[in-house]
Write a protein that holds these residues in place. Sequence first.
Motif, short mmCIF file in Angstrom:
data_model
loop_
_atom_site.label_atom_id
_atom_site.label_comp_id
_atom_site.label_asym_id
_atom_site.label_seq_id
_atom_site.Cartn_x
_atom_site.Cartn_y
_atom_site.Cartn_z
N GLU A 1 73.97 140.79 22.02
CA GLU A 1 75.30 140.18 21.96
C GLU A 1 75.20 138.68 21.71
OE1 GLU A 1 77.01 141.44 25.68
OE2 GLU A 1 76.89 143.54 25.05
N ASN B 1 84.26 142.81 28.71
CA ASN B 1 82.99 142.28 29.19
C ASN B 1 83.29 141.55 30.51
OD1 ASN B 1 80.80 140.64 29.76
ND2 ASN B 1 80.44 140.06 27.64
N PHE C 1 72.47 142.62 26.12
CA PHE C 1 72.87 141.24 26.36
C PHE C 1 72.27 140.31 25.31
CE2 PHE C 1 72.10 137.09 28.38
CZ PHE C 1 73.40 136.72 28.69
N HIS D 1 75.06 149.11 31.28
CA HIS D 1 75.42 147.77 30.83
C HIS D 1 76.79 147.37 31.35
CE1 HIS D 1 75.15 144.26 28.34
NE2 HIS D 1 76.04 144.66 27.46
N TYR D 2 76.87 146.21 31.96
CA TYR D 2 78.08 145.63 32.52
C TYR D 2 78.72 146.55 33.56
CZ TYR D 2 77.81 141.93 29.03
OH TYR D 2 77.40 140.87 28.26
N PHE E 1 80.53 142.41 22.92
CA PHE E 1 80.52 143.67 23.67
C PHE E 1 81.62 144.60 23.19
CE2 PHE E 1 82.23 146.03 27.38
CZ PHE E 1 81.17 146.91 27.56
N ARG F 1 80.85 136.62 24.08
CA ARG F 1 81.57 137.59 24.91
C ARG F 1 82.27 138.68 24.10
NH1 ARG F 1 85.94 136.45 29.78
NH2 ARG F 1 85.56 138.44 30.86
N ILE G 1 73.24 144.47 33.97
CA ILE G 1 73.29 144.21 32.53
C ILE G 1 72.05 144.81 31.87
CG2 ILE G 1 73.29 142.41 30.76
CD1 ILE G 1 74.74 140.58 32.70
#
Length: 183
Positions: free
Chosen positions: A139, A78, A136, A121-122, A58, A55, A131
């Motif tokens: 990460e 995130n 992803f 993203h996110y 990000f 997590r 996402i």
Amino acid sequence: MNDFIDQVERSLDQGTYYLSLMGALAMPDIAGAVQSTNGEASSQKYIDWYETWARPQFAKRMKQALPPGMREFAQPENPLSGDACYRFRCSMLHQGTTQHPRSPFTRIIFIEPGACDSVLHYNILNDALNIDLPQFVGEMVSGAREWLAHIEHDATFIANSERSARRYENGLPPYISGVAVIS
């Protein structure tokens, strides 16, 4: 573990996006199990590993993309919590769906590489989480590589790693020799 991480990373370049996603979702399970005293996975181990290692990636990436003078002020978050990621892992790996009845999102939508000119993203789109697949996976891979560097000398990790699946290029005597196997 390095072979697995490398293959998940390479799967993006090969366009095998389901495999990329499912491999990335499995990383916290495997890591949580390999570092634990009983060598077994659990939901709490998954969540803890994701929150500690994946997590935060990000925020690190977002801050690195900013000019140096702005990095200290940035607070990127995130929105995919460890619990939400675990629920997504359960629904995707076991039911083949991006929808989990107890997820904070009605579904998760992944954008494939090259699908548009921008990186999305996110983002929360109505009640769905969007996402970017390469982001992803990146990460998860970055988190796994940092975790490996941190834990590689840990006695529990070393003991459990001996039992972990791996590739044997010339077989696994006395069972089979002369051909590559995974066991």
